[in-house]
Design a protein around this motif. Structure first.
Motif, PDB file in Angstrom:
ATOM      1  N   THR A  63      42.662  31.476  48.207  1.00  0.00           N
ATOM      2  CA  THR A  63      43.379  31.907  49.407  1.00  0.00           C
ATOM      3  C   THR A  63      44.183  30.759  49.995  1.00  0.00           C
ATOM      4  OG1 THR A  63      41.650  33.518  49.942  1.00  0.00           O
ATOM      5  CG2 THR A  63      43.155  32.922  51.707  1.00  0.00           C
ATOM      6  N   HIS A  71      48.788  40.285  54.574  1.00  0.00           N
ATOM      7  CA  HIS A  71      47.973  39.637  53.534  1.00  0.00           C
ATOM      8  C   HIS A  71      48.361  40.237  52.179  1.00  0.00           C
ATOM      9  CE1 HIS A  71      43.676  38.780  51.779  1.00  0.00           C
ATOM     10  NE2 HIS A  71      44.625  38.087  51.182  1.00  0.00           N
ATOM     11  N   SER A 135      46.631  35.527  48.665  1.00  0.00           N
ATOM     12  CA  SER A 135      45.417  35.353  47.881  1.00  0.00           C
ATOM     13  C   SER A 135      45.724  35.520  46.401  1.00  0.00           C
ATOM     14  CB  SER A 135      44.348  36.373  48.290  1.00  0.00           C
ATOM     15  OG  SER A 135      43.880  36.128  49.597  1.00  0.00           O
ATOM     16  N   SER A 154      35.745  45.310  44.157  1.00  0.00           N
ATOM     17  CA  SER A 154      36.141  46.371  45.081  1.00  0.00           C
ATOM     18  C   SER A 154      34.927  47.032  45.713  1.00  0.00           C
ATOM     19  CB  SER A 154      36.995  47.408  44.340  1.00  0.00           C
ATOM     20  OG  SER A 154      38.194  46.822  43.848  1.00  0.00           O
ATOM     21  N   GLY A 157      33.525  45.021  48.536  1.00  0.00           N
ATOM     22  CA  GLY A 157      34.391  44.814  49.690  1.00  0.00           C
ATOM     23  C   GLY A 157      35.086  43.470  49.707  1.00  0.00           C
ATOM     24  N   VAL A 159      37.938  42.789  48.208  1.00  0.00           N
ATOM     25  CA  VAL A 159      39.388  42.971  48.089  1.00  0.00           C
ATOM     26  C   VAL A 159      39.887  43.525  49.415  1.00  0.00           C
ATOM     27  CG1 VAL A 159      41.230  44.130  46.832  1.00  0.00           C
ATOM     28  CG2 VAL A 159      39.160  43.413  45.615  1.00  0.00           C
ATOM     29  N   ASP A 160      40.502  42.647  50.231  1.00  0.00           N
ATOM     30  CA  ASP A 160      40.887  43.078  51.581  1.00  0.00           C
ATOM     31  C   ASP A 160      42.359  42.855  51.889  1.00  0.00           C
ATOM     32  OD1 ASP A 160      40.901  40.325  51.692  1.00  0.00           O
ATOM     33  OD2 ASP A 160      39.829  40.172  53.589  1.00  0.00           O
ATOM     34  N   ASP A 162      46.499  43.617  52.062  1.00  0.00           N
ATOM     35  CA  ASP A 162      47.312  44.781  52.411  1.00  0.00           C
ATOM     36  C   ASP A 162      47.997  45.367  51.183  1.00  0.00           C
ATOM     37  OD1 ASP A 162      46.878  44.644  55.284  1.00  0.00           O
ATOM     38  OD2 ASP A 162      48.114  42.829  55.214  1.00  0.00           O
ATOM     39  N   GLY A 351      38.865  50.045  46.192  1.00  0.00           N
ATOM     40  CA  GLY A 351      39.161  49.122  47.273  1.00  0.00           C
ATOM     41  C   GLY A 351      40.177  49.628  48.279  1.00  0.00           C
ATOM     42  N   ARG A 352      40.821  50.749  47.979  1.00  0.00           N
ATOM     43  CA  ARG A 352      41.821  51.349  48.873  1.00  0.00           C
ATOM     44  C   ARG A 352      42.955  50.381  49.203  1.00  0.00           C
ATOM     45  NH1 ARG A 352      40.913  56.350  47.563  1.00  0.00           N
ATOM     46  NH2 ARG A 352      38.763  56.974  47.873  1.00  0.00           N
ATOM     47  N   THR A 353      43.324  49.579  48.219  1.00  0.00           N
ATOM     48  CA  THR A 353      44.416  48.630  48.399  1.00  0.00           C
ATOM     49  C   THR A 353      45.553  48.994  47.469  1.00  0.00           C
ATOM     50  OG1 THR A 353      42.829  46.874  48.924  1.00  0.00           O
ATOM     51  CG2 THR A 353      45.065  46.195  48.366  1.00  0.00           C
TER      52      THR A 353
END
Length: 397
Positions: A63, A71, A135, A154, A157, A159-160, A162, A351-353
């Protein structure tokens, strides 16, 4: 005196070090290469940690933080397919060997070249960034379903971001053929046929040969056109690969009583498991003779069913990728659907990314085989491309 030696691009030097670290899957795991990547990032002032999801199965999270703002994550996998037949290679597979603008080595296109470019791009971005966070997600196990990589990260959690850009090779025939917004899923299954084993001299009195019935199943599957109830954002169709493996029979003089034909289907967005299963059963029911028994056996885990994924063509990270391509490559790059699957499936569905499925140096057509190679100039372009995507997407104050 001759001309001075041509300087070796730093991205090629780093890719050479990555290729030299064995990370075949199945094989030794990713511990060594993950430790190397994390150390490389830390030595350049970046925060990095190794996430071990199973013994020897290691991921790396890097990161660079420039303050408030969006992000973005860049992502690549650390594992490779196995070397296979060593005698089929023209160069040592674990030595990245340049020849003109090409560099030959295992994982050069898929995808250690992109990982090298991403590591340097994060470092370059961090020196000039004014806002946002960038990242780097380096995953394990992508070549065998991602259970210990993107899927595990994922679920945990970790993987955060955007949005994510994955650096899988985006060339098939030509470099940089498309910005791929769709990652295909996969459904792997066997059709097991059971008849009655017996003396081949009595075959006319016995039920249909199990191997003949399996051949009819293979032919039917080869002509199968699954339905897609909802149209994907990028026009594409599922790819049916019939009879990727077949087995059956005992020996000469024996009427076969059992046979198995294995197939896979590359899925596209809009498909669902229940519809595909129903259509397969209707297809096989019509194709197979009534005097044999048969069943469909789906593979375990992600191979039995892994959903496809797609990112909207109007997503801001897609616009950033298009703008960066026009700037760095000097041409507009079309949007497309990737022929294979990538970690985008797990990042998006678990991960909903949102994730761009593939935008990277190299060619998918040379991956997974002898003499895999990547363009040296493509590696240089990739480093600049990833840095520009980050600056465009994350913005400046």
């Amino acid at each position: 005196m001759g001309p001075p030696p041509v300087p070796v691009p730093p991205v090629l030097e780093l890719a050479t070090e990555l290729v030299a670290i064995d990370s075949q899957n199945p094989g030794v795991g990713e511990a060594r290469i993950a430790a190397f990547a994390a150390a490389h990032a830390r030595e350049r002032g970046l925060a990095a940690k190794v996430v071990e999801t199973a013994p020897g199965r290691c991921n790396v999270l890097v990161t660079a933080d420039a303050g408030t703002g969006p992000h973005l994550a860049l992502s690549g996998h650390l594992d490779t397919k196995p070397i296979g037949d060593l005698s089929a290679w023209s160069t040592p597979p674990l030595e990245l060997t340049p020849d003109g603008d090409l560099a030959y080595g295992l994982g050069s296109s898929d995808m250690k070249g992109a990982v090298a470019a991403m590591l340097l791009a994060v470092e370059s971005w961090a020196r000039t960034a004014e806002r946002g966070r960038l990242s780097l997600i380096l995953t394990a196990d992508e070549e065998a379903g991602s259970d210990h990589g993107a899927k595990a990260l994922s679920h945990q959690g970790l993987v955060d971001a955007d949005a994510i850009v994955i650096g899988e090779p985006s060339g098939v025939t030509d470099p940089w053929e498309a910005i791929y917004l769709i990652s295909r899923g996969i459904c792997c299954f066997e059709v097991a046929v059971r008849g009655r084993q017996g003396h081949s001299g009595l075959s006319e009195r016995l039920p249909t040969s199990a191997t003949v019935a399996a051949a009819r199943a293979a032919t039917a599957i080869a002509g199968f056109r699954p339905s897609v109830p909802r149209a994907p954002s990028i026009p594409c169709r599922p790819t049916v690969n019939a009879a990727v493996r077949m087995s059956g029979g005992v020996f000469y003089g024996v009427h076969p009583g059992e046979a198995v034909v294995a197939s896979d289907i590359r899925l596209v967005p809009g498909m669902d498991r229940e519809t595909l299963d129903r259509e397969l059963r209707e297809l096989l029911g019509a194709a197979l003779p009534s005097d044999v028994d048969w069943e469909i056996r789906y593979a375990d885990g992600s191979l039995g069913w892994m959903d496809s994924a797609e990112i909207a063509p109007d997503h801001p990270v897609v616009a950033a990728a298009q703008a960066a391509c026009a700037e760095v490559l000097g041409a507009e790059v079309p949007l497309g659907a990737y022929p294979g699957g990538t970690d985008a499936t797990h990042f998006a569905n678990i991960g909903r990314t949102p994730a761009v499925a593939a935008l990277g140096p190299g060619w998918l057509s040379v991956a997974h085989g002898p003499d895999e190679h990547v363009g040296v100039s493509q590696l240089v372009q990739a480093e600049r491309l990833y840095e520009r995507i980050a600056h465009i997407y994350l913005g400046r104050n």
